[in-house]
Design a protein around this motif. Structure first.
Motif, short mmCIF file in Angstrom:
data_model
loop_
_atom_site.label_atom_id
_atom_site.label_comp_id
_atom_site.label_asym_id
_atom_site.label_seq_id
_atom_site.Cartn_x
_atom_site.Cartn_y
_atom_site.Cartn_z
N TRP A 122 -14.52 -16.83 28.90
CA TRP A 122 -15.10 -16.97 30.23
C TRP A 122 -14.11 -17.55 31.26
N PRO A 123 -13.40 -18.65 30.96
CA PRO A 123 -12.44 -19.16 31.96
C PRO A 123 -11.32 -18.17 32.28
N ILE A 124 -10.92 -17.40 31.31
CA ILE A 124 -9.86 -16.41 31.55
C ILE A 124 -10.38 -15.30 32.45
N ALA A 125 -11.57 -14.79 32.17
CA ALA A 125 -12.17 -13.74 33.00
C ALA A 125 -12.43 -14.26 34.41
N SER A 126 -12.89 -15.50 34.53
CA SER A 126 -13.14 -16.10 35.83
C SER A 126 -11.85 -16.23 36.62
N LYS B 11 -7.30 -25.75 37.73
CA LYS B 11 -8.53 -26.17 38.40
C LYS B 11 -9.25 -24.94 38.96
N LEU B 12 -10.17 -24.39 38.17
CA LEU B 12 -10.86 -23.16 38.56
C LEU B 12 -11.74 -23.35 39.78
N ILE B 13 -12.40 -24.51 39.89
CA ILE B 13 -13.31 -24.72 41.03
C ILE B 13 -12.53 -24.70 42.35
N TRP B 14 -11.32 -25.29 42.36
CA TRP B 14 -10.51 -25.26 43.57
C TRP B 14 -10.01 -23.85 43.87
N LEU B 15 -9.70 -23.12 42.82
CA LEU B 15 -9.29 -21.73 42.99
C LEU B 15 -10.38 -20.93 43.68
N TRP B 16 -11.60 -21.05 43.18
CA TRP B 16 -12.73 -20.32 43.77
C TRP B 16 -13.00 -20.80 45.19
#
Length: 101
Positions: free
Chosen positions: A9-13, A71-76
């Motif tokens: 999931w983190p990779i796909a996101s 940091k995925l949330i910052w990316l989004w």
């Protein structure tokens, strides 16, 4: 229903955010720059071509940053939030410019 506990999931996101969010951010940046520079008297096609060439480098940089960040949330937030904000502001600038003509 996606399995959010899956290690994939983190990779796909990250891939989705980098591809689509990077495109949206780049599109917004190009649109707002064109909308801001046209009223200053710069020729449309000069601004458009210059920003499209610069946009290619910006998109590549955003994609690589998206793959490297942890940091995925910052990316989004940065890519999608910034892209939507710049696109809306570009639309407002264009409408105000067209009403002033």
């Amino acid at each position: 229903m996606p399995n959010f506990s899956s290690p994939a999931w983190p990779i796909a996101s990250r891939i989705f955010a980098s591809l689509v969010g990077g495109y949206l951010f780049t599109w917004g940046l190009i649109a707002i720059t064109i909308a801001a520079l046209i009223p200053l008297g710069i020729e449309f096609h000069d601004v458009e071509m210059g920003m499209l060439m610069l946009g290619l480098l910006i998109y590549l940089s955003l994609f690589l940053w998206g793959m490297a960040t942890d940091k995925l949330i910052w990316l989004w937030l940065i890519l999608f939030g910034g892209g939507v904000t710049m696109t809306v502001l570009a639309s407002v600038l264009q409408q105000s410019f067209l009403q002033g003509i």
